[in-house]
Design a protein around this motif. Structure first.
Motif, PDB file in Angstrom:
ATOM      1  N   PRO A 176       0.947  -1.278   0.040  1.00 16.29           N
ATOM      2  CA  PRO A 176      -0.025   0.036  -0.075  1.00 16.29           C
ATOM      3  C   PRO A 176       0.923   1.175   0.002  1.00 16.29           C
ATOM      4  N   SER A 177       0.519   2.220  -0.662  1.00 18.11           N
ATOM      5  CA  SER A 177       1.276   3.492  -0.901  1.00 18.11           C
ATOM      6  C   SER A 177       1.335   4.361   0.489  1.00 18.11           C
ATOM      7  N   ASN A 178       0.687   3.920   1.493  1.00 16.03           N
ATOM      8  CA  ASN A 178       0.715   4.937   2.722  1.00 16.03           C
ATOM      9  C   ASN A 178       1.673   4.260   3.797  1.00 16.03           C
ATOM     10  N   ILE A 179       2.518   3.081   3.256  1.00 12.88           N
ATOM     11  CA  ILE A 179       3.330   2.457   4.241  1.00 12.88           C
ATOM     12  C   ILE A 179       4.769   3.019   3.710  1.00 12.88           C
ATOM     13  N   CYS A 180       5.729   3.171   5.005  1.00 13.94           N
ATOM     14  CA  CYS A 180       7.050   3.571   4.632  1.00 13.94           C
ATOM     15  C   CYS A 180       7.913   2.529   5.486  1.00 13.94           C
ATOM     16  N   PHE A 181       8.987   2.455   5.003  1.00 14.95           N
ATOM     17  CA  PHE A 181      10.112   1.438   5.619  1.00 14.95           C
ATOM     18  C   PHE A 181      11.461   2.346   6.211  1.00 14.95           C
ATOM     19  N   SER A 182      11.765   1.970   7.382  1.00 14.62           N
ATOM     20  CA  SER A 182      13.334   2.559   7.565  1.00 14.62           C
ATOM     21  C   SER A 182      13.832   1.484   8.813  1.00 14.62           C
TER      22      SER A 182
ATOM     23  N   ASP B  20      13.419   9.021  15.597  1.00 16.65           N
ATOM     24  CA  ASP B  20      12.255  10.128  15.567  1.00 16.65           C
ATOM     25  C   ASP B  20      12.146  10.761  14.483  1.00 16.65           C
ATOM     26  N   SER B  21      13.421  11.204  13.857  1.00 17.58           N
ATOM     27  CA  SER B  21      13.359  11.991  12.497  1.00 17.58           C
ATOM     28  C   SER B  21      12.580  11.422  11.286  1.00 17.58           C
ATOM     29  N   HIS B  22      12.886   9.973  11.316  1.00 12.79           N
ATOM     30  CA  HIS B  22      12.212   9.012  10.165  1.00 12.79           C
ATOM     31  C   HIS B  22      10.768   9.393  10.539  1.00 12.79           C
ATOM     32  N   ILE B  23      10.422   9.075  11.749  1.00 17.58           N
ATOM     33  CA  ILE B  23       8.915   9.051  12.320  1.00 17.58           C
ATOM     34  C   ILE B  23       8.128  10.079  11.705  1.00 17.58           C
ATOM     35  N   GLN B  24       8.774  11.409  12.205  1.00 15.79           N
ATOM     36  CA  GLN B  24       8.278  12.712  12.104  1.00 15.79           C
ATOM     37  C   GLN B  24       7.896  13.015  10.465  1.00 15.79           C
TER      38      GLN B  24
ATOM     39  N   GLY C 176       2.451  12.457   5.337  1.00 16.44           N
ATOM     40  CA  GLY C 176       0.892  11.872   5.311  1.00 16.44           C
ATOM     41  C   GLY C 176       1.103  10.270   5.134  1.00 16.44           C
ATOM     42  N   PHE C 177       2.164   9.634   5.560  1.00 17.24           N
ATOM     43  CA  PHE C 177       2.182   8.099   5.719  1.00 17.24           C
ATOM     44  C   PHE C 177       1.244   7.773   6.862  1.00 17.24           C
ATOM     45  N   LYS C 178       0.493   6.702   6.824  1.00 19.35           N
ATOM     46  CA  LYS C 178      -0.522   6.181   7.875  1.00 19.35           C
ATOM     47  C   LYS C 178       0.460   5.046   8.897  1.00 19.35           C
ATOM     48  N   THR C 179       1.677   4.341   8.038  1.00 17.62           N
ATOM     49  CA  THR C 179       2.079   3.465   8.888  1.00 17.62           C
ATOM     50  C   THR C 179       3.662   3.470   8.492  1.00 17.62           C
TER      51      THR C 179
ATOM     52  N   ASN D  30       4.924  11.482  20.345  1.00 14.14           N
ATOM     53  CA  ASN D  30       3.503  11.453  20.594  1.00 14.14           C
ATOM     54  C   ASN D  30       2.910  11.339  19.303  1.00 14.14           C
ATOM     55  N   SER D  31       3.231  10.471  18.299  1.00 15.40           N
ATOM     56  CA  SER D  31       2.958  10.847  16.958  1.00 15.40           C
ATOM     57  C   SER D  31       1.595   9.841  16.422  1.00 15.40           C
ATOM     58  N   LYS D  32       0.864  10.272  15.560  1.00 16.13           N
ATOM     59  CA  LYS D  32      -0.485   9.719  15.149  1.00 16.13           C
ATOM     60  C   LYS D  32      -0.163   8.496  14.419  1.00 16.13           C
ATOM     61  N   ILE D  33       1.071   8.756  13.345  1.00 18.42           N
ATOM     62  CA  ILE D  33       1.181   7.495  12.715  1.00 18.42           C
ATOM     63  C   ILE D  33       1.419   6.157  13.375  1.00 18.42           C
ATOM     64  N   LYS D  34       1.048   5.096  12.868  1.00 18.81           N
ATOM     65  CA  LYS D  34       1.023   3.947  13.233  1.00 18.81           C
ATOM     66  C   LYS D  34       2.643   3.277  13.182  1.00 18.81           C
ATOM     67  N   ILE D  35       3.124   2.683  14.555  1.00 19.39           N
ATOM     68  CA  ILE D  35       4.473   2.220  14.000  1.00 19.39           C
ATOM     69  C   ILE D  35       4.491   0.698  14.248  1.00 19.39           C
TER      70      ILE D  35
END
Ligand code: TYD
Ligand code: MG
Length: 451
Positions: free
Chosen positions: A382-388, A404-408, A414-417, A430-435
Motif C-alpha cells: 500500500p502506498s501509505n506505508i514506509c520503511f526505515s 524520531d526524525s524518520h517517524i516525524q 502523510g504516511f499512515k504506517t 507522541n505521533s499519530k502514525i502507526k508504528i
C-alpha cells in the motif's frame, strides 16, 4: 635548465622512467613524459608568514577570517556556513552535470565583486547562460584567461578587490613556469599552487572547478585534493533533474551535509522539501515498489525504491542497481536467500531509486528488501506505508539512530504506517502514525503477506 619526468595522468604518480602500466594505479598507457623547466625564481608552494619565530596560539588572531554567506542556501549548508575568506574550494563533477551553472549563478545572484575566470567558454557563451539564470550582480567580472600568472597579476593590479574568484576549470589553466601541456599533472599542480598562494596572501577565496575521470576520480594529481581546503562533489544523473552536492573534505566544517538541487530552465534551484519530489506520484498500490526513509547529510527524506525480480533469461543472472550501492544490494540478496529462504540466485534483479539520486544510507535497507520481496512474491505494498531500518548479516533489522526524525518526516508527508526495527526502544514521540516494529526478515515477511 630542464628536467624530464614521467607522470601518470590517472593518479599523478611520478616515475623517473616510462612504464606501460602505472606502478601505482595499474592503469595502462597513462604514463606521459613532461618537461619541467627549472626557473631561477624560488617557488613557494606552502604558506610562509615570513616570521622568524613561531607565535603562541593565544596570540594568533583570526579577525581577518570571515565567512562569506552566499545566496545559495544549500551551498552554505554544505560548506558549513559559507565560503571562508582566503580558502580554496574544489568543485568536481561529471561533464554537463551543472558545475559551471552552479558557480555562475552563485556569482550572479550576489552583490559582491566577483571574478569568473573561464578557460572553457568565451565571454559571449557565458552571457547566454547568464541570461538564462538572470543577472542580479552588477559587479560580476568575466575574464577569459588561462594563464595563472596573468590571473594573479590582474587580481593584484585591481587591488585585490574581488571577494571571491571562480576558476572554470583548473584543468584549462597553465603556468608559464612549466612547459608541459595544459591539463597535465605538473601543470595542474603548479597553477593550483600559484592560485593558492595568492588566495592565502590576499585573503581572497578561490573556487576551482575540477573535471573527473571516467572512474569518478578528480582528474589530475591527488595532491590537488590535499592542497585545497574544501572538496565538493556535484553528482546525479544527467537524464534526471535532481543533483546532490556533497562535501568530501572540509577544513572548516563537517562533511556530513548534502545539498539537493533541481535543474530547471533558469538554473539550479535548491530543493528544500526533498521527500515530496523524490517519490513519484503514487496512487496505485504496486508490487515491486516501496517507500524507504533515508537520512543523508542531516536531512531525512523519503524515496521510492523500485525493484524488478524476474527469472534470468541468460545463463548468469544479472544484478543492476541505479542510485544504490551494488555491493550492498548483493549483500541484501544474500541475506534474503540465506535467512529469508527466498530463491533469488536464478533471478535477474534490477533496483532503481526514483529521482536519479544516489543514496548510501543504511536505513534504506528495509525499503530495498521490501521492494525485492514485493516484486518476487507479487505482493502489493500500500502506498501509505514506509520503511526505515538497517538489515544485518543475520537477517536482523537493526535499530537506527535518530529514528524520531524518520517517524516525524513520514508523518509530515502523510504516511499512515511506518515499519521500523523492534530494537528501537526509545521512541518518545507522541505521533499519530502507526508504528510497526519488526526484529527480523521472517517477521517482516509475515507482516507483508497480510497486507
Ligand atoms: P553546465 O553547468 O555547463 O555543466 P558542467 O559545467 O558541469 O559541464 O550544465 C550543463 C547542463 O545544464 C546543460 O546540459 C544544460 C543544463 N542547463 C539547464 O537545464 N538550465 C539552465 O538554466 C542552464 C544554465 C543549464
Ligand atoms: Mg562547465
Amino acid at each position: 635548465m630542464s628536467k624530464l619526468r614521467f607522470y601518470c595522468q590517472n593518479c599523478g604518480h611520478e616515475t623517473p622512467k616510462w612504464h606501460g602500466k602505472c606502478p601505482s594505479c595499474k592503469e595502462w598507457n597513462s604514463i606521459v613524459e613532461e618537461v619541467q623547466k627549472k626557473t631561477t625564481t624560488n617557488q613557494n608552494f606552502g604558506i610562509s608568514s615570513n616570521q622568524e619565530i613561531p607565535t603562541l596560539i593565544q596570540n594568533v588572531t583570526n579577525e581577518n577570517v570571515e565567512k562569506i554567506i552566499t545566496n545559495d542556501v544549500e551551498l552554505n549548508v554544505v560548506l558549513g556556513g559559507g565560503v571562508v575568506s582566503g580558502s580554496m574550494i574544489l568543485l568536481a563533477g561529471e561533464p554537463g552535470i551543472g558545475k559551471s551553472t552552479l558557480l555562475l549563478q552563485m556569482a550572479l545572484k550576489d552583490d559582491k565583486n566577483v571574478l569568473y575566470v573561464s578557460g572553457e567558454e568565451a565571454a559571449t557563451q557565458i552571457k547566454i547562460r547568464a541570461n538564462r539564470i538572470g543577472i542580479v550582480n552588477q559587479n560580476c567580472h568575466i575574464y577569459s584567461e588561462t594563464s595563472s600568472q596573468k590571473i594573479v597579476q590582474h587580481c593584484i593590479k585591481s587591488q585585490n578587490k574581488y571577494k571571491y574568484i571562480i576558476v572554470d576549470s583548473i584543468q584549462t589553466i597553465h603556468s608559464d613556469f612549466i612547459a608541459s601541456p595544459i591539463g597535465s599533472v605538473s601543470q595542474i599542480k603548479q597553477s593550483c599552487s600559484e592560485l593558492l598562494k595568492y588566495a592565502k596572501e590576499s585573503n581572497t577565496s578561490i573556487i576551482l572547478i575540477g573535471h573527473i575521470t571516467k572512474e569518478g576520480q578528480i582528474a589530475g594529481p591527488k595532491v590537488l585534493e590535499h592542497m585545497v581546503d574544501v572538496v565538493l562533489h556535484f553528482e546525479g544523473q544527467k537524464t534526471h533533474l535532481y543533483r546532490m552536492l556533497r562535501s568530501k573534505k572540509n577544513r572548516f566544517g563537517s562533511t556530513s551535509k548534502v545539498g539537493i538541487y533541481e535543474m530547471e530552465e533558469s538554473g539550479l534551484k535548491p530543493v528544500l522539501n526533498p521527500s515530496t519530489i523524490l517519490m513519484n506520484n503514487r496512487n496505485a498500490n504496486l508490487s515491486g515498489t516501496a517507500i524507504a526513509s533515508a537520512f543523508e547529510g542531516h536531512k531525512t527524506f523519503l524515496v521510492e525504491v523500485q525493484a524488478l525480480v524476474t527469472p534470468a533469461v541468460y545463463g548468469t543472472p544479472q544484478r543492476s542497481a541505479n542510485g544504490f550501492n551494488l555491493k550492498r544490494l548483493h549483500m541484501l540478496l544474500a541475506v534474503l536467500e540465506k535467512k529469508g529462504g527466498f530463491k533469488l540466485s536464478s533471478q535477474d534483479i534490477f533496483l532503481n531509486i526514483a529521482g536519479g539520486i544516489n543514496v548510501s544510507d543504511p536505513s534504506m535497507d528495509l525499503g530495498v528488501i521490501v521492494s525485492l520481496i514485493s516484486s518476487n512474491q507479487d505482493i502489493n505494498i500500500p502506498s501509505n506505508i514506509c520503511f526505515s531500518g538497517e538489515v544485518g548479516l543475520n537477517g536482523e533489522i537493526r535499530p537506527l539512530p535518530l529514528i524520531d526524525s524518520h517517524i516525524q518526516e513520514a508523518e509530515r508527508i502523510g504516511f499512515k504506517t511506518i515499519v521500523i526495527s523492534s530494537y528501537n526502544k526509545t521512541i518518545h514521540l507522541n505521533s499519530k502514525i502507526k508504528i510497526i516494529q519488526c526484529s527480523e526478515i521472517s517477521e517482516l515477511y509475515t507482516f507483508l503477506s497480510k497486507l
